[in-house]
Every structure is written in C-alpha cells, then in structure tokens.
Write a protein that holds these residues in place. Sequence first.
Motif, mmCIF file in Angstrom:
data_model
loop_
_atom_site.group_PDB
_atom_site.id
_atom_site.type_symbol
_atom_site.label_atom_id
_atom_site.label_comp_id
_atom_site.label_asym_id
_atom_site.label_seq_id
_atom_site.Cartn_x
_atom_site.Cartn_y
_atom_site.Cartn_z
ATOM 1 N N ASN A 1 60.739 45.976 145.993
ATOM 2 C CA ASN A 1 59.885 45.895 145.849
ATOM 3 C C ASN A 1 60.348 44.772 144.641
ATOM 4 O O ASN A 1 61.053 44.641 143.674
ATOM 5 C CB ASN A 1 60.717 47.271 144.701
ATOM 6 N N ALA A 2 59.811 43.494 144.747
ATOM 7 C CA ALA A 2 59.739 42.325 143.735
ATOM 8 C C ALA A 2 58.677 41.342 143.108
ATOM 9 O O ALA A 2 58.011 41.254 144.542
ATOM 10 C CB ALA A 2 60.528 41.256 144.093
ATOM 11 N N ARG A 3 59.023 41.269 141.950
ATOM 12 C CA ARG A 3 57.170 40.770 141.394
ATOM 13 C C ARG A 3 57.615 40.276 140.309
ATOM 14 O O ARG A 3 59.097 40.138 139.323
ATOM 15 C CB ARG A 3 56.657 42.047 141.281
ATOM 16 N N ASP A 4 56.800 39.042 139.469
ATOM 17 C CA ASP A 4 56.714 38.626 138.638
ATOM 18 C C ASP A 4 56.077 39.028 137.855
ATOM 19 O O ASP A 4 54.812 39.197 138.053
ATOM 20 C CB ASP A 4 57.184 37.486 138.996
ATOM 21 N N VAL A 5 56.738 39.693 136.667
ATOM 22 C CA VAL A 5 55.661 39.856 135.200
ATOM 23 C C VAL A 5 55.006 39.208 134.488
ATOM 24 O O VAL A 5 53.705 39.831 134.472
ATOM 25 C CB VAL A 5 56.850 40.473 134.252
ATOM 26 N N GLY A 6 55.378 38.101 135.060
ATOM 27 C CA GLY A 6 54.271 36.920 134.538
ATOM 28 C C GLY A 6 52.506 37.011 135.558
ATOM 29 O O GLY A 6 52.107 38.040 136.138
ATOM 30 N N GLY A 7 51.462 36.669 134.231
ATOM 31 C CA GLY A 7 50.393 36.628 134.478
ATOM 32 C C GLY A 7 49.613 38.252 133.668
ATOM 33 O O GLY A 7 49.279 38.405 133.298
ATOM 34 N N LEU A 8 50.464 39.093 133.090
ATOM 35 C CA LEU A 8 49.932 39.201 132.512
ATOM 36 C C LEU A 8 49.849 39.682 131.544
ATOM 37 O O LEU A 8 50.053 38.675 130.203
ATOM 38 C CB LEU A 8 51.367 41.170 131.991
ATOM 39 N N PRO A 9 47.998 40.005 130.744
ATOM 40 C CA PRO A 9 47.166 39.965 129.605
ATOM 41 C C PRO A 9 48.732 40.475 128.549
ATOM 42 O O PRO A 9 48.916 41.095 128.401
ATOM 43 C CB PRO A 9 46.560 40.648 129.492
ATOM 44 N N LEU A 10 48.267 39.305 126.936
ATOM 45 C CA LEU A 10 49.147 40.040 125.989
ATOM 46 C C LEU A 10 47.984 40.452 124.650
ATOM 47 O O LEU A 10 46.926 40.343 125.285
ATOM 48 C CB LEU A 10 49.495 38.537 125.610
#
Length: 265
Positions: A17-26
């Motif tokens: 369950n490993a992920r980067d929160v990068g990329g989520l839209p602002l």
Amino acid sequence: MTDAEQDRWLPFDGLSNARDVGGLPLDGGGHVRTGVLLRTESLESLSDSDVSRLTGLLGVRQVIDLRKDGEVISFGRGALYAAGVETHRLSFIPEEGRGLPEIDGDIDPVVHNYLAYLTDRAENVVAGVRLVAGLDSGATVVHCAAGKDRTGVLVALVLSAAGVRRDDVVADYALSATRIDDMFRRWSTVAGVPMPDAEELDRHRPRAEVMDGFLALLDERYGGPVAWLQANGLTDDELAHLRARLRDDAADDVPGETVSAEGRH
C-alpha cells in the motif's frame, strides 16, 4: 481504477500500500508535487533493494511513524530507521486507551475514531503536518500499520491544507481499499495463519463516505481542516511553507517515477 491512480502506486518487495500523493489536482489548477510525500503501511518487511530505492532514487529523508509504542515493540521500527533515516514517532492513539468524542446523530464509528485522533493527540497531528512542511528537500514517508486510517487522516489534512480538491482528498483515502487483500495475504503468510475471509477483509477497507463524513464534521465544528490546524498551533508561515513544498501550480504534467499497478512485485 484510472490510469492516473495506477501511476501513483509504487512497487516494493515488502510493501503493498505504497503510493506518492504527487499528481493530485489542486483547486484552481496545478498539481501536488511528486517526490515530496509518500504514504505506506509499516516498514518492517522492506528488502535491501527497497531501502536502496527509497533512500536513493526516491530521495526519502524522513519517516513519520504514527503507530503506538506496543506496535513498534511488536514489529520494530523498520529498515529505514536501521539505515539511518530520521524517524519521528507521533502516535495518534494513547497507550492507555481513549474516550470517543461526543457527537450528536448517527455517526459512523470510524469517523468517531478519526475525530478522537484530533482530540486525544492534537499536538502530534499538527506536528506531523509541520514535519512535512519543514523538510526543505527530499521526501517524507508517513505510515501507520496498514497505511489507511491514521495515515489517511494525516494525509487528508496535509492535502486539504495544500489545496487539493475535497473529492480528490476523499478518493486518495479510499484508494487503499484496493490493497487490503495484498497486505493481509503478505501478513498471513509471514505469520503462518490462514487468510481472513472476505467479510473480515471488507471490514478493513477504507470507505469514501468515512473520510467525506470526517471532513464534513471538521467543516461544521471548526470551519474546515485548515482552520482546525491553525486553531491547534499551525502558523501562517508553516501553512505557507507547506503549500510551497507541495504545490506545483504551473505544472501541466507531473514528472517523476511512475509505475503501473501491473508492475508490482
């Protein structure tokens, strides 16, 4: 699962369950930067190659461990701590037990638990946000046991403070539901016990309505996640630093290592 969701998963030998929160839209445009905040389950099963990749390619410089003392005693601090990565212990649950906050109406018991993190350990919750904001370079890993409840609350507060849209904060939280089977399969194999049945596995899956309800209660009671953080000690300067660290307002495309779900190993 969308292609964007698939691309945020990070494959490791010892993590599911490993992920980067990068990329989520602002809200208003842009995205969260990649390589700043990673969320995972506990780190005791990392392989040597996992550690090398986290500290090298992914640039991990600090770990925020949200587990209780008993969990750390039972399962250890993990291989990143052994490798010398700075590790901060910020338990969200008192060792001696807890009392759930009073709430009128028919509120999901998981929401009760999440609010109790904020009432029992407000200083640790704010300290976790402050640590993410204060790291000038490299990545932070935040984890608890399964990377879904305590980690989910801290990450939701960080993302809300950074300006991620509410629907996307909730969707990121719920995404861990797709990895419950993988985590329990690995844990059961290590412990030499049978895999839990489907009903038990479903009981552990994060549900979008839980995070949505939790954030709605923060809106109702405190004026929202940011207002709660500031009422509990997060300064304007710290909030600005957090946003500067996480926000890539000009980004149309978000660079960084991306690995499809099919590439997990």
